[in-house]
Design a protein around this motif. Structure first.
Motif, PDB file in Angstrom:
ATOM      1  N   UNK A 161     -11.491   7.182  -0.634  1.00 40.58           N
ATOM      2  CA  UNK A 161     -12.721   6.935  -1.835  1.00 40.58           C
ATOM      3  C   UNK A 161     -12.989   5.440  -1.879  1.00 40.58           C
ATOM      4  N   UNK A 162     -11.835   4.698  -1.902  1.00 32.75           N
ATOM      5  CA  UNK A 162     -11.968   3.341  -2.086  1.00 32.75           C
ATOM      6  C   UNK A 162     -12.665   2.687  -0.800  1.00 32.75           C
ATOM      7  N   UNK A 163     -12.304   3.173   0.414  1.00 37.17           N
ATOM      8  CA  UNK A 163     -12.950   2.689   1.750  1.00 37.17           C
ATOM      9  C   UNK A 163     -14.318   3.057   2.027  1.00 37.17           C
ATOM     10  N   UNK A 164     -14.610   4.318   1.283  1.00 38.27           N
ATOM     11  CA  UNK A 164     -16.166   4.682   1.381  1.00 38.27           C
ATOM     12  C   UNK A 164     -16.830   3.625   0.498  1.00 38.27           C
ATOM     13  N   UNK A 165     -16.383   3.316  -0.761  1.00 39.62           N
ATOM     14  CA  UNK A 165     -17.050   2.575  -1.565  1.00 39.62           C
ATOM     15  C   UNK A 165     -17.412   1.253  -0.771  1.00 39.62           C
ATOM     16  N   UNK A 181       0.882  -1.168  -0.013  1.00 39.53           N
ATOM     17  CA  UNK A 181       0.001  -0.112   0.052  1.00 39.53           C
ATOM     18  C   UNK A 181       0.874   1.235  -0.060  1.00 39.53           C
ATOM     19  N   UNK A 182       1.914   1.230   0.711  1.00 45.36           N
ATOM     20  CA  UNK A 182       2.766   2.504   0.990  1.00 45.36           C
ATOM     21  C   UNK A 182       3.594   2.726  -0.212  1.00 45.36           C
ATOM     22  N   UNK A 189      -6.399   2.084   4.768  1.00 45.63           N
ATOM     23  CA  UNK A 189      -6.616   3.327   5.597  1.00 45.63           C
ATOM     24  C   UNK A 189      -5.148   4.058   6.225  1.00 45.63           C
ATOM     25  N   UNK A 190      -4.056   3.056   5.824  1.00 46.82           N
ATOM     26  CA  UNK A 190      -2.910   3.566   6.353  1.00 46.82           C
ATOM     27  C   UNK A 190      -2.267   4.556   5.376  1.00 46.82           C
ATOM     28  N   UNK A 191      -2.691   4.403   3.960  1.00 45.37           N
ATOM     29  CA  UNK A 191      -2.019   5.281   2.978  1.00 45.37           C
ATOM     30  C   UNK A 191      -2.437   6.792   3.077  1.00 45.37           C
ATOM     31  N   UNK A 192      -3.520   7.091   3.756  1.00 42.57           N
ATOM     32  CA  UNK A 192      -3.903   8.514   4.016  1.00 42.57           C
ATOM     33  C   UNK A 192      -4.302   9.368   2.766  1.00 42.57           C
ATOM     34  N   UNK A 193      -4.651   8.699   1.466  1.00 41.11           N
ATOM     35  CA  UNK A 193      -4.785   9.746   0.340  1.00 41.11           C
ATOM     36  C   UNK A 193      -6.257   9.751   0.129  1.00 41.11           C
ATOM     37  N   UNK A 194      -6.500  10.836  -0.771  1.00 40.32           N
ATOM     38  CA  UNK A 194      -7.969  10.761  -1.020  1.00 40.32           C
ATOM     39  C   UNK A 194      -8.525   9.561  -1.731  1.00 40.32           C
ATOM     40  N   UNK A 195      -7.451   9.072  -2.597  1.00 35.94           N
ATOM     41  CA  UNK A 195      -7.951   7.745  -3.366  1.00 35.94           C
ATOM     42  C   UNK A 195      -8.187   6.569  -2.548  1.00 35.94           C
ATOM     43  N   UNK A 228      -7.301   4.752  13.783  1.00 36.40           N
ATOM     44  CA  UNK A 228      -5.954   4.591  14.208  1.00 36.40           C
ATOM     45  C   UNK A 228      -4.922   5.304  13.260  1.00 36.40           C
ATOM     46  N   UNK A 229      -5.477   5.681  12.137  1.00 33.84           N
ATOM     47  CA  UNK A 229      -4.130   6.315  11.194  1.00 33.84           C
ATOM     48  C   UNK A 229      -4.442   7.873  11.170  1.00 33.84           C
TER      49      UNK A 229
END
Length: 197
Positions: free
Chosen positions: A173-177, A127-128, A164-170, A195-196
């Motif tokens: 957005x994926x987590x919201x979906x 992810x990072x 969740x740990x990536x902290x980007x808007x993308x 946590x993040x």
């Protein structure tokens, strides 16, 4: 005992028994010390697993090309805890050049034979390092449209954790979906986002 005196701790490390190096190494890593990099590099190849792990933790304060070479070597270590520590370093200093190596590992059949903490470390590093490419793949894994070898519950949970740990808007957005498509995952997603923060 040394009252955070870096020079005293370095003296303990250099003059002490290598088999007892864990304590000064961990103290130096907590202080973010870069002064003993040559010692950390030497001890990263020590025969004792715990000394290797402590040396890699101490190296996390240093971003240098010759350090990355030792980290890459540690990814082939026989002990999975050492490999996990090397992956943590790569997550702290992501480099897109490492992406093919990360992808080869997580897409291999041998990925299914790894310990849970190593599965987590590989997916977090992916992810990072992977950026947008990783967002797409991790989302597909959670949705069940793509599969890695191994325990699917671990893999799904760690894919959410990685997003969740990536902290980007993308990634958000994926987590919201994912939360909309799979309401049962919403509690887990919210917990990892907290946590993040």
């Amino acid at each position: 005992l040394t009252e955070y005196d870096e020079e005293s701790i370095m003296t303990f490390l250099i003059t002490g028994d290598d088999n007892e190096a864990c304590i000064p190494l961990l103290a130096l890593s907590k202080m973010g010390s870069k002064s003993g990099v040559s010692e950390y590099l030497r001890l990263a190849e020590h025969e004792e697993k715990n000394v290797r792990i402590a040396a890699l933790k101490a190296l996390r304060a240093t971003k240098k090309t010759h350090v990355r070479a030792v980290i890459k070597s540690a990814l082939k270590d026989s002990e999975h805890e050492v490999r996990v520590e090397a992956l943590r370093y790569l997550s702290v200093y992501p480099d897109r050049l490492d992406l093919p190596m990360i992808e080869d590992q997580i897409l291999s059949q041998s990925f299914g034979q790894l310990e849970p903490d190593e599965v987590k470390a590989w997916i977090m590093a992916y992810g990072h390092i992977g950026g947008l490419e990783a967002v797409s793949t991790l989302r597909a894994i959670v949705l069940g449209n793509s599969q890695l070898a191994g325990n699917q519950s671990w893999i799904r949970e760690n894919s959410i954790r990685s997003l969740a740990g990536m902290g980007t808007s993308e990634a958000r957005g994926a987590l919201e979906l994912l939360g909309r498509k799979h309401p049962e995952l919403k509690k887990q997603i919210v917990a990892f986002l907290q946590i993040n923060k």
